[in-house]
Design a protein around this motif. Structure first.
Motif, short mmCIF file in Angstrom:
data_model
loop_
_atom_site.label_atom_id
_atom_site.label_comp_id
_atom_site.label_asym_id
_atom_site.label_seq_id
_atom_site.Cartn_x
_atom_site.Cartn_y
_atom_site.Cartn_z
N LYS A 73 6.20 8.84 1.72
CA LYS A 73 6.82 8.13 0.57
C LYS A 73 7.21 6.71 0.58
CE LYS A 73 7.60 12.80 -1.73
NZ LYS A 73 8.22 13.40 -2.46
N LYS A 74 6.59 6.12 1.08
CA LYS A 74 6.76 4.52 1.67
C LYS A 74 5.88 3.75 1.02
CE LYS A 74 10.14 5.03 5.00
NZ LYS A 74 11.04 4.42 5.73
N LEU A 75 6.21 2.67 0.59
CA LEU A 75 5.24 1.34 0.46
C LEU A 75 5.25 0.47 1.58
CD1 LEU A 75 6.41 0.37 -3.23
CD2 LEU A 75 4.26 1.27 -2.55
N TRP A 76 3.98 -0.06 2.14
CA TRP A 76 4.23 -0.89 3.16
C TRP A 76 3.16 -2.03 3.08
CZ3 TRP A 76 -0.24 -2.38 5.90
CH2 TRP A 76 -1.51 -1.52 5.58
N ASP B 132 1.25 -14.76 11.96
CA ASP B 132 2.38 -13.76 12.56
C ASP B 132 3.11 -13.10 11.30
OD1 ASP B 132 3.08 -16.34 11.48
OD2 ASP B 132 5.07 -16.18 12.40
N LYS B 133 2.37 -12.45 10.53
CA LYS B 133 2.68 -11.55 9.70
C LYS B 133 3.49 -10.25 10.24
CE LYS B 133 -0.68 -12.56 5.77
NZ LYS B 133 0.29 -12.94 4.70
N GLN B 134 4.30 -9.96 9.59
CA GLN B 134 5.25 -8.71 9.76
C GLN B 134 4.96 -7.55 9.00
OE1 GLN B 134 9.18 -10.58 9.08
NE2 GLN B 134 9.76 -8.89 10.57
N LYS B 135 4.84 -6.30 9.52
CA LYS B 135 4.82 -5.21 8.80
C LYS B 135 5.90 -4.72 8.43
CE LYS B 135 2.18 -0.92 8.74
NZ LYS B 135 0.85 -0.20 9.36
N ILE B 136 6.10 -4.63 6.90
CA ILE B 136 7.42 -4.05 6.51
C ILE B 136 7.13 -2.68 5.72
CG2 ILE B 136 8.51 -6.13 6.25
CD1 ILE B 136 7.79 -5.84 3.13
N GLU B 137 8.13 -1.82 5.78
CA GLU B 137 7.99 -0.71 4.90
C GLU B 137 9.33 -0.51 4.10
OE1 GLU B 137 5.71 2.85 7.35
OE2 GLU B 137 7.98 2.96 7.37
N ILE B 138 9.08 -0.04 2.57
CA ILE B 138 10.31 0.03 1.81
C ILE B 138 10.07 1.42 1.41
CG2 ILE B 138 10.74 -2.18 1.56
CD1 ILE B 138 9.22 -1.95 -1.26
N PRO B 139 11.19 2.25 1.09
CA PRO B 139 11.06 3.59 -0.01
C PRO B 139 10.20 3.40 -1.01
CG PRO B 139 13.13 3.09 1.05
CD PRO B 139 12.54 1.90 1.14
N MET B 140 9.51 4.25 -1.56
CA MET B 140 8.63 4.16 -2.66
C MET B 140 9.08 3.88 -4.04
SD MET B 140 6.29 7.53 -3.39
CE MET B 140 5.88 6.89 -5.13
N ASN B 141 10.49 4.09 -4.15
CA ASN B 141 11.28 3.97 -5.18
C ASN B 141 12.19 2.73 -5.23
OD1 ASN B 141 13.03 5.11 -3.75
ND2 ASN B 141 13.14 6.73 -4.98
N VAL C 240 0.85 -1.20 0.10
CA VAL C 240 0.01 0.00 0.00
C VAL C 240 0.87 1.40 -0.09
CG1 VAL C 240 -1.54 1.12 1.23
CG2 VAL C 240 -1.74 -1.39 1.39
N LEU C 241 0.64 2.14 -0.88
CA LEU C 241 1.39 3.42 -0.88
C LEU C 241 1.02 4.38 0.16
CD1 LEU C 241 3.55 5.04 -2.50
CD2 LEU C 241 1.72 5.83 -4.11
N ASP C 242 2.10 4.83 0.75
CA ASP C 242 1.88 5.96 1.90
C ASP C 242 2.40 7.00 1.22
OD1 ASP C 242 1.91 7.81 3.79
OD2 ASP C 242 2.00 6.36 5.39
#
Lengths: 404, 404
Positions: free
Chosen positions: A53-56, A64-73, A47-49
């Motif tokens: 400017k992140k995708l999570w 036990d899903k983990q929430k991850i965040e990556i830079p949107m590019n 999902v784009l925030d």
């Protein structure tokens, strides 16, 4: 699977995802469906925030899903989110855009990737839908078409769930901001509602209330003193004890709370909020105000707020007294079992840990600084144990209680 | 049309209806789609209102759709809503359940009817979907299957749009209830915010603001004085004139309004509400408070609230003066053009009819009783005409103005 069958599945599935307003459950539904329809090993919805400017996303298997965040590019998903292009990658580790970090975290081995942008009806990018490792082969054009169909359903569903949760958040934060502004009329009670709401949440969760009940408890606790808007400053912030007349004036705040909340167009189970919020001075033995309700006639959620309200009032400074020693507060609550309070709620209250209760007491006041060891110690002791300890201590030669 | 084509249309259409949160637009979309897919002359979506025990819908052609309501157990739609059965009626006028009244109202001649229940995912009935007069023939089993698919998409969409509008209504009514409770702290200002909000809506609509801007104006107008929560009773309701110090204390209410609203998690364009609501004492010439903004630096919606706020304050009683005569109020507003107020907003204000302005002045006060003739007369005269008339009258020998 033939085309008609696939379309029918997508159609049926569409309704399910559109009815899901919880974004995490929505992601779970989407990834399950994509894994099955595309015969893939795994699927991820990013999902784009836009603000951050992140995708999570939630990754991993099972619960036990983990929430991850990556830079949107960054990574394949980042490439798709930025360019709006679909990507069909036959060998992930040979593609330099591929980000190996997520595999490292999850212990999964990505081989093939199909990733498409998720757009809303206006064509704005809402996220990225990717499926990984098609069984025994690579993803083909038909897979891409199906994933695009899923993604465009997902776009609308994600947008709806975002809007719904934004509106809910605006509503909650409005309640909170108003209640805090009201508390601030008298510096002595500043932070009271925040602490009552947090303590009520702790008790409500231990009691095993469901999500909807917790939401109602949250609103009702934040709103319990809203009627104080109509109480005169001269009484509300009077330095010293109140006369009987002044006390009677203060008591009208529960009636006002009810009147103000009755005008709000609550729906569903939220319709009970005016009664719940305004019944926090009812007593379990029926000797409270304003209605003199008794026992289970008093809404369960009011019985929770009632304990929280008294606990915070006694552990706080008032114009006519200092904060009470904790032993005395706990004694009053223990003594109030079946009189002021529902015995069951008092019992739940005593299962809270010292750490939890200290966090509540400190809310809206000076921050508490603890070492990890101290924190663990406070977590391991519950109020009941602490209370017995205090009582015993009081009766030893080192205690402060006067001999009788 | 073959099956794959129909499924693809349904799938594509599903996204469109799920993205539509306005229930009336949703009904329009649904009926258009059903008419086309089922080759029918007309389609009607009835929405169930469980509380009122009614089915309601929009019927008629084009833009001039009429809202109709029928008891939930009358007619073909009522039968379907009550039993949950689908009905395929080959000759409406031979079926005694058929209600001829709607045909009479709309001038349409119903021949054949296919009607199915609309359910949400939980299986609860949300309404009835019916199509009328299949071209040259009667409805068949495939039609029924398609209509059921449409109906089940409709069920989820209707539920979503209901929930969304209920949440919005709860939010709006909360703002209104709180603002009214605040006004009521001083009986003299009771009803002030209601009148300011209504007058602002009138001006905003004449100005041609769009739906979203009107919603923001509504919230901001209702919230403009929320900061008065932090003003002392002794100043707020002081009988008599304020000292300079007291006036400076009152002036802080716009800062407080901003502080309270800044804590609310507004989203989208609603993020401007704190600034809009707190800028209603800025002056067009830059001599206002708290920021001294000038001209178009002041948000447009604040410039509207500003005129409404002054108009209501002057036409109302205050502790230190009686309501001003309307001529004087209009003169002050006219004189304020380009000084206190945006000239364009003042012009729009003067296009309001006497009827509109009287309705605002009377809000929250004694009801106005008018004959239809009086009402029409008041509607036909706008404030500008009225103002010139008053000024002329004042200068005739019968006027009250003193000779100079």
């Amino acid at each position: 699977m033939d085309r008609v069958k696939k379309l029918e599945i997508l159609l049926e599935f569409g309704k399910k995802i559109q009815a899901e307003r919880n974004i995490e459950k929505l992601i779970k539904l989407l990834t399950e469906e994509a894994t099955e329809l595309l015969e893939a090993e795994r699927a991820t919805v990013f999902v784009l925030d836009k603000e951050k400017k992140k995708l999570w996303s939630l990754v991993g298997l099972g619960l036990d899903k983990q929430k991850i965040e990556i830079p949107m590019n960054e990574g394949i998903a980042g490439y798709v989110a930025t360019t709006g292009e679909s990507l069909n990658v036959p060998n992930a580790y040979k593609d330099e855009r591929f980000n190996k970090e997520i595999d490292k975290k999850t212990g999964f081995r990505t081989k093939t990737i199909l990733a498409v942008p998720i757009r809303n009806l206006k064509g704005e990018i809402m996220g990225v839908f990717q499926v990984l490792n098609k069984k025994d082969t690579t993803f083909n054009e038909e897979d891409e078409e199906i994933l695009n169909m899923l993604a465009s359903q997902a776009g609308v569903a994600i947008e709806n769930s975002k809007l719904y949760s934004q509106l809910k958040e605006a509503f909650s934060s409005f309640i909170e901001s108003l209640a805090q502004a009201l508390d601030a009329r008298d510096h002595i009670t500043s932070g009271h509602t925040l602490r009552v709401a947090n303590l009520s949440m702790l008790i409500g969760k231990k009691l095993g209330l469901n999500e909807e009940e917790i939401e109602i408890l949250h609103h009702a606790a934040w709103l319990h003193d809203i009627g104080k808007i109509g109480i005169k400053d001269s009484v509300l912030a009077k330095p010293g004890k109140l006369t009987e007349e002044e006390f009677n004036h203060i008591k009208t705040h529960t009636i006002l709370t009810k009147q103000i909340l009755d005008k709000i167009k609550f729906y569903g189970k939220m319709k009970d909020i005016p009664l719940i919020a305004s019944s926090h001075h009812e007593r379990y033995d029926g000797r409270g105000y304003n209605l003199g309700l008794k026992g289970t006639e008093i809404p369960l959620l009011s019985r929770i707020i009632s304990v929280s309200d008294v606990f915070d009032a006694l552990t706080s400074k008032r114009h006519y007294r200092d904060p009470m020693p904790i032993l005395q507060v706990l004694e009053i609550i223990e003594d109030g079992k079946g009189k002021n309070f529902d015995p069951k709620i008092v019992e739940i209250f005593f299962t809270l840990s010292l750490f939890e209760i200290l966090n509540v007491i400190k809310l809206g006041r000076k921050k508490l600084k603890l070492t990890p060891e101290e924190e663990n110690l406070l977590k391991s002791i519950n109020l009941k144990t602490f209370f017995s300890f205090l009582k015993k201590k009081q009766n030893t030669p080192y205690g402060t209680k006067k001999p009788y």
